[in-house]
Design an enzyme around this catalytic site. Structure first.
Site, PDB file in Angstrom:
ATOM      1  N   GLY A  40       0.855  -1.197   0.000  1.00 13.80           N
ATOM      2  CA  GLY A  40       0.000   0.000   0.000  1.00 13.80           C
ATOM      3  C   GLY A  40       0.886   1.240   0.000  1.00 13.80           C
ATOM      4  N   GLY A  43      -0.046   4.971  -1.079  1.00 12.96           N
ATOM      5  CA  GLY A  43      -1.169   5.637  -0.426  1.00 12.96           C
ATOM      6  C   GLY A  43      -0.765   6.783   0.492  1.00 12.96           C
ATOM      7  N   ILE A  45      -0.694   6.962   3.755  1.00 14.29           N
ATOM      8  CA  ILE A  45       0.285   6.543   4.779  1.00 14.29           C
ATOM      9  C   ILE A  45       1.525   5.991   4.086  1.00 14.29           C
ATOM     10  CG2 ILE A  45       0.752   4.891   6.640  1.00 14.29           C
ATOM     11  CD1 ILE A  45      -2.338   4.868   7.119  1.00 14.29           C
ATOM     12  N   GLY A  46       1.279   5.181   3.046  1.00  9.28           N
ATOM     13  CA  GLY A  46       2.374   4.446   2.402  1.00  9.28           C
ATOM     14  C   GLY A  46       3.516   5.339   1.948  1.00  9.28           C
ATOM     15  N   ARG A 113     -11.260   6.052   6.442  1.00  8.03           N
ATOM     16  CA  ARG A 113     -12.605   6.551   6.798  1.00  8.03           C
ATOM     17  C   ARG A 113     -12.897   7.917   6.199  1.00  8.03           C
ATOM     18  NH1 ARG A 113     -14.052   7.069  12.869  1.00  8.03           N
ATOM     19  NH2 ARG A 113     -11.843   7.351  13.369  1.00  8.03           N
ATOM     20  N   ILE A 149      -1.537  -2.281   9.772  1.00  7.44           N
ATOM     21  CA  ILE A 149      -2.044  -0.920   9.988  1.00  7.44           C
ATOM     22  C   ILE A 149      -3.492  -0.804   9.487  1.00  7.44           C
ATOM     23  CG2 ILE A 149      -1.768   1.487   9.236  1.00  7.44           C
ATOM     24  CD1 ILE A 149       1.277   1.028   9.218  1.00  7.44           C
ATOM     25  N   ASN A 151      -7.269  -0.812   8.735  1.00  4.96           N
ATOM     26  CA  ASN A 151      -8.426  -0.877   9.646  1.00  4.96           C
ATOM     27  C   ASN A 151      -9.558  -1.725   9.092  1.00  4.96           C
ATOM     28  OD1 ASN A 151      -8.097   0.573  12.098  1.00  4.96           O
ATOM     29  ND2 ASN A 151      -7.924   2.479  10.908  1.00  4.96           N
ATOM     30  N   ASP A 182      -1.974   5.415  18.842  1.00  2.92           N
ATOM     31  CA  ASP A 182      -2.707   5.706  20.083  1.00  2.92           C
ATOM     32  C   ASP A 182      -1.740   6.139  21.179  1.00  2.92           C
ATOM     33  OD1 ASP A 182      -5.127   4.885  18.854  1.00  2.92           O
ATOM     34  OD2 ASP A 182      -4.559   2.794  19.197  1.00  2.92           O
ATOM     35  N   HIS A 209      -7.966  -0.985  18.858  1.00  2.00           N
ATOM     36  CA  HIS A 209      -7.754   0.269  18.133  1.00  2.00           C
ATOM     37  C   HIS A 209      -9.047   0.753  17.488  1.00  2.00           C
ATOM     38  CE1 HIS A 209      -5.873   3.431  15.880  1.00  2.00           C
ATOM     39  NE2 HIS A 209      -6.370   2.948  14.764  1.00  2.00           N
TER      40      HIS A 209
HETATM   41  N1  LIG Z   1      -3.621   1.478  12.632  1.00  2.00           N
HETATM   42  C1  LIG Z   1      -3.779   2.781  12.641  1.00  2.00           C
HETATM   43  O1  LIG Z   1      -3.525   3.439  13.666  1.00  2.00           O
HETATM   44  C2  LIG Z   1      -4.198   3.508  11.417  1.00  2.00           C
HETATM   45  C3  LIG Z   1      -4.009   4.908  11.315  1.00  2.00           C
HETATM   46  C4  LIG Z   1      -4.393   5.568  10.146  1.00  2.00           C
HETATM   47  C5  LIG Z   1      -4.970   4.840   9.098  1.00  2.00           C
HETATM   48  N2  LIG Z   1      -5.128   3.511   9.225  1.00  2.00           N
HETATM   49  C6  LIG Z   1      -5.693   2.708   8.125  1.00  2.00           C
HETATM   50  O2  LIG Z   1      -4.711   2.533   7.114  1.00  2.00           O
HETATM   51  C7  LIG Z   1      -5.350   2.262   5.859  1.00  2.00           C
HETATM   52  C8  LIG Z   1      -4.740   3.100   4.755  1.00  2.00           C
HETATM   53  O3  LIG Z   1      -4.986   4.461   4.950  1.00  2.00           O
HETATM   54  P1  LIG Z   1      -4.469   5.559   3.891  1.00  2.00           P
HETATM   55  O4  LIG Z   1      -4.865   6.881   4.420  1.00  2.00           O
HETATM   56  O5  LIG Z   1      -3.050   5.320   3.551  1.00  2.00           O
HETATM   57  O6  LIG Z   1      -5.386   5.190   2.631  1.00  2.00           O
HETATM   58  P2  LIG Z   1      -5.104   5.539   1.076  1.00  2.00           P
HETATM   59  O7  LIG Z   1      -6.367   5.270   0.352  1.00  2.00           O
HETATM   60  O8  LIG Z   1      -4.491   6.871   0.966  1.00  2.00           O
HETATM   61  O9  LIG Z   1      -4.004   4.464   0.659  1.00  2.00           O
HETATM   62  C9  LIG Z   1      -4.268   3.105   0.642  1.00  2.00           C
HETATM   63  C10 LIG Z   1      -3.411   2.474  -0.413  1.00  2.00           C
HETATM   64  O10 LIG Z   1      -3.691   1.073  -0.412  1.00  2.00           O
HETATM   65  C11 LIG Z   1      -3.622   0.645  -1.737  1.00  2.00           C
HETATM   66  N3  LIG Z   1      -4.279  -0.642  -1.922  1.00  2.00           N
HETATM   67  C12 LIG Z   1      -5.594  -0.921  -2.044  1.00  2.00           C
HETATM   68  N4  LIG Z   1      -5.762  -2.246  -2.239  1.00  2.00           N
HETATM   69  C13 LIG Z   1      -4.527  -2.793  -2.245  1.00  2.00           C
HETATM   70  C14 LIG Z   1      -4.051  -4.110  -2.405  1.00  2.00           C
HETATM   71  N5  LIG Z   1      -4.866  -5.141  -2.624  1.00  2.00           N
HETATM   72  N6  LIG Z   1      -2.722  -4.305  -2.341  1.00  2.00           N
HETATM   73  C15 LIG Z   1      -1.877  -3.271  -2.122  1.00  2.00           C
HETATM   74  N7  LIG Z   1      -2.276  -2.012  -1.963  1.00  2.00           N
HETATM   75  C16 LIG Z   1      -3.584  -1.776  -2.029  1.00  2.00           C
HETATM   76  C17 LIG Z   1      -4.275   1.770  -2.538  1.00  2.00           C
HETATM   77  O11 LIG Z   1      -3.923   1.686  -3.906  1.00  2.00           O
HETATM   78  C18 LIG Z   1      -3.702   2.987  -1.830  1.00  2.00           C
HETATM   79  O12 LIG Z   1      -2.510   3.426  -2.449  1.00  2.00           O
HETATM   80  C19 LIG Z   1      -6.837   2.538   6.110  1.00  2.00           C
HETATM   81  O13 LIG Z   1      -7.501   1.314   6.303  1.00  2.00           O
HETATM   82  C20 LIG Z   1      -6.854   3.340   7.391  1.00  2.00           C
HETATM   83  O14 LIG Z   1      -8.052   3.228   8.098  1.00  2.00           O
HETATM   84  C21 LIG Z   1      -4.763   2.831  10.352  1.00  2.00           C
HETATM   85  O1  LIG Z   2      -9.313   6.953  12.584  1.00  2.00           O
HETATM   86  C1  LIG Z   2      -9.063   6.313  11.572  1.00  2.00           C
HETATM   87  O2  LIG Z   2      -9.951   5.907  10.810  1.00  2.00           O
HETATM   88  C2  LIG Z   2      -7.648   6.055  11.207  1.00  2.00           C
HETATM   89  C3  LIG Z   2      -6.818   5.521  12.318  1.00  2.00           C
HETATM   90  O3  LIG Z   2      -7.328   4.345  12.860  1.00  2.00           O
HETATM   91  C4  LIG Z   2      -6.529   6.545  13.378  1.00  2.00           C
HETATM   92  O4  LIG Z   2      -6.593   6.217  14.560  1.00  2.00           O
HETATM   93  O5  LIG Z   2      -6.177   7.682  13.021  1.00  2.00           O
END
Ligand SMILES: NC(=O)c1ccc[n+]([C@@H]2O[C@H](COP(=O)([O-])OP(=O)(O)OC[C@H]3O[C@@H](n4cnc5c(N)ncnc54)[C@H](O)[C@@H]3O)[C@@H](O)[C@H]2O)c1
Ligand SMILES: O=C(O)C[C@H](O)C(=O)O
Length: 345
Positions: A40, A43, A45-46, A113, A149, A151, A182, A209
């Site tokens: 990912g 993206g 985060i990526g 989200r 990571i 969700n 967190d 989380h």
């Molecule tokens: N754990 C945490 O504390 C935390 C914090 C923030 C966000 N998140 C989660 O992280 C995830 C990503 O968030 P984001 O803002 O980077 O989203 P984003 O949409 O900006 O990026 C997600 C990336 O995943 C890629 N992707 C989709 N399907 C894929 C696959 N099968 N294989 C590889 N890559 C794939 C997309 O092409 C995109 O580049 C979300 O689910 C978000 O809720 C978790």
């Molecule tokens: O809140 C979210 O949907 C993204 C992530 O889990 C966060 O805690 O920022």
């Protein structure tokens, strides 16, 4: 605008940092080869996470995978003059090559989200993404430490565990839900209220989380500050709602990406240090656990050469935290069971 004087002090800080790292045995001459994969990587985060992992001197090979957009990200990041070699992989046909030989796989793949949504609302899309990526991990790098990571973490970690069990590669010591953000938030908010420098602050965050499953233990926060109960309640709520605070501020343009990249990089660094035998590396993470009756739970974890070396207990809780712990259990259990059920289908 960055002034030349600011740039000079940044350069000198980086150079001081590198010599400190070298003194601690992190020079490229003495550290083992380590391959880190970001799934990912193109993206929100990526991209910043890929940059931060490129800055980590413990990484020798950085593999960036996404369904689209990775060649550009990889070319860009590869020009940064640090130790690791960078390779970009795009599309399912290249996933195997991206994963082969990985020591640590970080998964921020999936949809984020929008305002009004819960993390569980992401389940329908992200569960399938995580399932297919974990199937590939069990095939191409079954010994890698997996940092989840995507969700809803409370469900995606159990999904990953079931996929690995089905493939016969499950090792509970190697699967981590990343809850570091967190902890990062709890530290920042606590330092603000306690009026202490944030760099020295520690706050364990346990549970899961999402919403009330996120349970910061401010009674164990250091340095100690005798904060009133209503301040502790407000700090707890702000930590639990930290993700939503960012989602609302971004107003439809996604969720936390920059602070998450920072938190993800911190946690991956801790995993690498553990693998390299650095002693006493402790971080909170959502792992398979006996700390409560729930099969997965976030708490402090000691990291070592095989991943989880020890899942640490909760320590003494205040009455408010004891109540929070009981309140979170039904929701967390339901999310865990939802993930297991999905993966078993
Ligand atoms: N754990 C945490 O504390 C935390 C914090 C923030 C966000 N998140 C989660 O992280 C995830 C990503 O968030 P984001 O803002 O980077 O989203 P984003 O949409 O900006 O990026 C997600 C990336 O995943 C890629 N992707 C989709 N399907 C894929 C696959 N099968 N294989 C590889 N890559 C794939 C997309 O092409 C995109 O580049 C979300 O689910 C978000 O809720 C978790
Ligand atoms: O809140 C979210 O949907 C993204 C992530 O889990 C966060 O805690 O920022």
């Amino acid at each position: 605008m960055i002034k030349p004087s600011m740039l000079r002090s940044l350069q000198s800080a980086v150079s001081r940092g590198s010599s400190q790292l070298a003194r601690r045995g992190y020079s490229s001459e003495s550290t083992p080869e380590r391959k880190v994969v970001v799934l990912g990587a193109a993206g929100g985060i990526g991209q910043p996470l890929s940059l931060l992992m490129k800055l980590n001197p413990l990484v020798s090979s950085l593999s960036l995978y996404d369904i689209a957009g990775t060649p550009g990200v990889a070319a860009d990041v590869s020009h940064v003059n640090t130790r690791s070699e960078v390779a970009g992989y795009q599309g399912e046909g290249e996933l195997g090559k991206a994963l082969e030989g990985a020591d640590v796989v970080i998964i921020p793949a999936g949809v984020p989200r929008k305002p009004g949504m819960t993390r569980d609302d992401l389940f329908n899309i992200n569960a399938g993404i995580v399932k297919s990526l974990c199937t590939a991990i069990s095939k191409y790098c079954p010994k890698a430490l997996v940092n989840m990571i995507s969700n809803p973490v409370n469900s995606t970690v159990p999904i990953a565990a079931e996929v690995f069990k089905k493939a016969g590669t499950y090792d509970e010591k190697r699967l981590f839900g990343v809850t570091t953000l967190d902890v990062v938030r709890a530290k920042t908010f606590y330092a603000g209220k306690a009026n202490v420098p944030v760099a020295g602050v520690n706050v364990p965050v346990v549970g899961g989380h999402a919403g009330i499953t996120i349970l910061p233990l401010f009674s164990q926060a250091t340095p100690k500050a005798n904060l009133d109960h209503d301040v502790i309640v407000a700090l707890t709520k702000r930590t639990q709602d930290g993700g939503t605070e960012v989602v609302e501020a971004k107003a439809g343009k996604g969720s936390a990406t920059l602070s998450m990249a920072y938190a993800g990089a911190l946690f991956a660094d801790a995993c690498l240090k553990g693998l390299n035998g650095v002693p006493d590396v402790v971080e909170c993470s959502f792992v398979q656990s006996n700390v409560t009756e729930l099969p997965f739970f976030a708490s402090k974890v000691r990291l070592g050469k095989n991943g989880v070396e020890e899942v640490l207990g909760l320590g003494a809780l205040s009455d408010y935290e004891k109540q929070g712990l009981e309140n979170l259990k039904p929701e967390l259990l339901a999310s865990i069971e939802k993930g297991i059920k999905f993966a078993k289908q």
